[in-house]
Design an enzyme around this catalytic site. Structure first.
Site, short mmCIF file in Angstrom:
data_model
loop_
_atom_site.label_atom_id
_atom_site.label_comp_id
_atom_site.label_asym_id
_atom_site.label_seq_id
_atom_site.Cartn_x
_atom_site.Cartn_y
_atom_site.Cartn_z
N GLY A 81 -18.59 -28.75 31.02
CA GLY A 81 -18.64 -28.95 32.46
C GLY A 81 -19.85 -29.94 32.51
N ALA A 82 -20.26 -30.82 31.57
CA ALA A 82 -21.38 -31.74 31.68
C ALA A 82 -21.25 -32.61 32.64
CB ALA A 82 -21.46 -32.13 30.09
N ARG A 93 -13.20 -32.86 30.88
CA ARG A 93 -11.91 -33.47 30.31
C ARG A 93 -11.99 -35.15 30.45
NH1 ARG A 93 -8.77 -30.38 34.79
NH2 ARG A 93 -10.44 -31.10 35.55
N HIS A 114 -28.40 -11.57 42.50
CA HIS A 114 -29.88 -11.97 42.74
C HIS A 114 -30.74 -10.67 43.54
CE1 HIS A 114 -28.52 -15.60 41.82
NE2 HIS A 114 -28.13 -16.08 43.07
P1 NAP Z 1 -17.98 -28.80 39.24
O1 NAP Z 1 -19.13 -29.72 39.84
O2 NAP Z 1 -16.53 -28.55 39.83
O3 NAP Z 1 -17.82 -29.29 37.70
C1 NAP Z 1 -17.10 -28.82 36.89
C2 NAP Z 1 -17.07 -29.28 35.68
O4 NAP Z 1 -16.20 -28.58 34.65
C3 NAP Z 1 -17.06 -30.81 35.36
O5 NAP Z 1 -17.65 -31.20 34.60
C4 NAP Z 1 -15.29 -30.65 34.99
O6 NAP Z 1 -15.31 -32.01 34.34
C5 NAP Z 1 -15.17 -29.75 34.27
N1 NAP Z 1 -13.82 -29.11 33.90
C6 NAP Z 1 -12.96 -28.80 34.90
N2 NAP Z 1 -12.02 -28.30 34.38
C7 NAP Z 1 -12.17 -28.56 32.96
C8 NAP Z 1 -11.13 -28.14 31.98
N3 NAP Z 1 -9.95 -27.65 32.04
N4 NAP Z 1 -11.66 -28.40 30.60
C9 NAP Z 1 -12.80 -29.13 30.59
N5 NAP Z 1 -14.06 -29.10 31.53
C10 NAP Z 1 -13.52 -29.03 32.87
O7 NAP Z 1 -18.56 -27.37 38.98
P2 NAP Z 1 -20.28 -27.02 39.36
O8 NAP Z 1 -20.64 -26.78 40.71
O9 NAP Z 1 -21.17 -27.86 38.23
O10 NAP Z 1 -20.19 -25.45 38.71
C11 NAP Z 1 -20.19 -25.14 37.45
C12 NAP Z 1 -20.23 -23.50 37.31
O11 NAP Z 1 -21.59 -22.97 37.66
C13 NAP Z 1 -19.17 -22.60 38.30
O12 NAP Z 1 -18.90 -21.43 37.43
C14 NAP Z 1 -20.15 -22.47 39.20
O13 NAP Z 1 -19.59 -21.29 40.12
C15 NAP Z 1 -21.40 -22.11 38.76
N6 NAP Z 1 -22.66 -22.42 39.61
C16 NAP Z 1 -22.72 -23.75 40.36
C17 NAP Z 1 -23.97 -23.88 40.82
C18 NAP Z 1 -24.20 -24.99 41.66
O14 NAP Z 1 -25.25 -25.44 42.35
N7 NAP Z 1 -23.27 -26.23 41.44
C19 NAP Z 1 -24.75 -22.91 41.15
C20 NAP Z 1 -24.69 -21.61 40.48
C21 NAP Z 1 -23.49 -21.39 39.82
P3 NAP Z 1 -13.51 -32.78 34.10
O15 NAP Z 1 -13.15 -32.83 35.64
O16 NAP Z 1 -14.00 -34.08 33.75
O17 NAP Z 1 -12.94 -31.96 33.39
#
Ligand code: NAP
Length: 483
Positions: free
Chosen positions: A17-18, A51, A240
């Site tokens: 998810g980088a 991906r 939290h």
């Molecule tokens: P996001 O912006 O939707 O990013 C998702 C990442 O996962 C993207 O890099 C995406 O890239 C990759 N991905 C999606 N499907 C994939 C697959 N099948 N194989 C490999 N990579 C895949 O999500 P996010 O907000 O960063 O959140 C990530 C996690 O952190 C979640 O569990 C979320 O609940 C948690 N979280 C987020 C926050 C926040 O502030 N954002 C805070 C607390 C917790 P590709 O589409 O290129 O694959």
């Protein structure tokens, strides 16, 4: 005061998810900061993965842009940014398919700490854990880090735990609650267990009640679909606020080891009484100034999801019998503020004439917006004219105490380095997460059964009137949000 930085062991950190929001905003900037202070040894490497197809150079340019957006300009210079980017690699992997795993295996080294950070949807956690295991990428010493939310209820948390534990041992699993990475939260443990002043008073005999507030000014902010299926109880209280409650209420661990600390936290959750319906208020924010309200923001005109919860909680054990904990969290409130306020009992008797009722001391552990600890005390009002009393705060702001040139560490920085060090103290154990769900599930179920709607509150207020009444009827008052 300059903090000492001890470099961690050489590592390969695979960041799934980088390219996502969390990686860009928190994890990669956090790693950059650890690099700039010299905590990463020269052999450390970060392998981004998602991906999307790109090469290492393309990924580095994306990370450069993320650093420009999410780190202060004063923390960046070209040499350091280039030095950090040199540590980065990228492998495209489909976490739910077959593509990319061999390439990922080829990118990893055998003789360094190996950590897999799953900054992806929780629906991918179990599948990634299985693929890491089946492809031989997970060694006996590898770590796996998972983000919140850890489940939607007890059943789903148990399923996630089963999926992870089928492929990793509990001592390899790091469940993040970034509140635990905050300086102040750890300072709460230091305050309690490294000083002889507070612990003798830390019980129902001396403490009237505890208030834990996590107030946000933002609304659902683009997370509407997720949030509407979750609500404040799942999104904030279960993790939290329960964690803050545990650290405030727990007994002293016999030693400062991950399992000793987490054993004590689990005991607190297990001691929580079921919540009476009359002890809980849920709310939903209204449109402010004719603008959108919660239902508009989530695109669901009939939503019954709560954006606010206030509740009175009893920790049923010898230490806390008779001392309630009041928890409160919400969106679109008056100020962004998180704190734990420990309100001591009023002095039993006053020797001073004409001063009325003396108020108890309040120890406030502040997490946001700035971190610090204050103690409200009563002193003599300075000057002539007789002995009048006034209240002042003994104030310890960490920014001041640590010196102007010491940048406060973001929670993610600390937590990622703890993963590399193999220290699980600030991560939730599987049984802890399940115990917290077992406690909140009946509340959520009772809301669903009743079909009641949350009480409305004005954006920019301190929540619904009923939340104020929750304390008023006990002869107590919430501390002012933003006061
Ligand atoms: P996001 O912006 O939707 O990013 C998702 C990442 O996962 C993207 O890099 C995406 O890239 C990759 N991905 C999606 N499907 C994939 C697959 N099948 N194989 C490999 N990579 C895949 O999500 P996010 O907000 O960063 O959140 C990530 C996690 O952190 C979640 O569990 C979320 O609940 C948690 N979280 C987020 C926050 C926040 O502030 N954002 C805070 C607390 C917790 P590709 O589409 O290129 O694959």
């Amino acid at each position: 005061m300059v903090s000492r930085v001890i470099p961690v062991q050489p590592f390969d950190l695979v960041l799934f998810g980088a390219t996502g929001d969390l990686a860009r905003r928190k994890i990669l900037p956090g790693l950059y900061h650890r690099f700039t202070v010299g905590q990463m040894p020269p052999e450390a490497r970060i392998i981004g993965s998602a991906r999307s197809k790109m090469d290492a150079a393309g990924f580095r340019e994306k990370v450069r842009a993320a650093l420009e957006e999410f780190t202060p300009a004063a923390d960046r210079n070209e040499e350091q940014v280039d030095g950090f980017l040199d540590r980065l690699d990228y492998v495209s992997v489909d976490a739910s398919g077959k593509g990319g795993w061999k390439e990922l295996a080829a990118a990893l080294r055998p003789d360094v700490v190996r950590a897999f950070y799953l900054s992806v949807s929780p629906s991918l956690f179990s599948g990634i854990a299985a693929r890491l295991h089946d492809s031989g990428l997970a060694t006996a010493d590898s770590r796996i880090v998972v983000e919140k939310p850890f489940g939607h209820d007890l059943n789903s948390a148990q399923e996630l735990n089963a999926g992870l534990r089928a492929n990793f041992e509990e001592h390899q699993i790091y469940r993040i609650d970034h509140y635990l990475g905050k300086e102040t939260v750890q300072n709460l443990m230091a305050l309690r267990f490294a000083n002889s002043l507070f612990e003798p008073l830390w019980n129902a005999t001396h403490i009237d009640h505890v208030q834990i507030t996590v107030a946000e000014t933002i609304g659902v902010d683009g997370r509407g679909a997720y949030y509407d299926g979750s609500g404040a109880m799942r999104d904030m209280i279960q993790n939290h606020l329960v964690q803050l409650l545990c650290l405030t209420a727990m007994e002293s661990p016999s030693k400062f080891t991950p399992n000793a600390v987490r054993d004590e936290k689990v005991k607190v959750i297990q001691a929580l009484d079921p919540v009476e319906p009359s002890d809980i208020v849920r709310g939903q924010y209204r449109a402010d100034d004719g603008g959108d309200g919660y239902c508009d923001h989530v695109g669901n005109p009939d939503s019954r999801t709560e954006s606010f919860v206030a509740m009175k909680v009893h920790v049923s054990n010898w230490r806390w019998a008779g001392t309630p904990f009041y928890l409160r969290t919400g969106k679109k409130l008056r100020a962004r503020e998180s704190e734990i306020a420990v309100v001591f009992r009023d002095p039993p008797h006053t020797i001073f004439p004409n001063v009325g009722r003396l108020r108890g001391n309040v120890l406030v552990i502040r997490l946001q917006p700035d971190e610090g600890i204050t103690l409200r005390t009563t002193i003599k009002d300075p000057g002539p004219g007789g002995l009048r009393l006034t209240e002042v705060s003994l104030d310890m702001s960490f920014a001041e105490a640590l010196g102007a040139d010491s940048r406060p560490q973001d929670a993610y920085e600390r937590l990622v380095m703890d993963v590399i060090r193999g220290d699980q103290t600030l991560f939730m154990r599987g049984d802890e997460v399940e115990a917290a769900w077992a406690w909140v599930d009946p509340v959520i179920q009772s809301w669903a059964d009743s079909g009641d709607r949350p009480a409305k509150y004005d954006a920019g207020s301190s929540g619904p009137e009923d939340a104020l009444m929750l304390m008023h009827r006990d002869g107590r008052r919430w501390r002012e949000i933003g006061g």
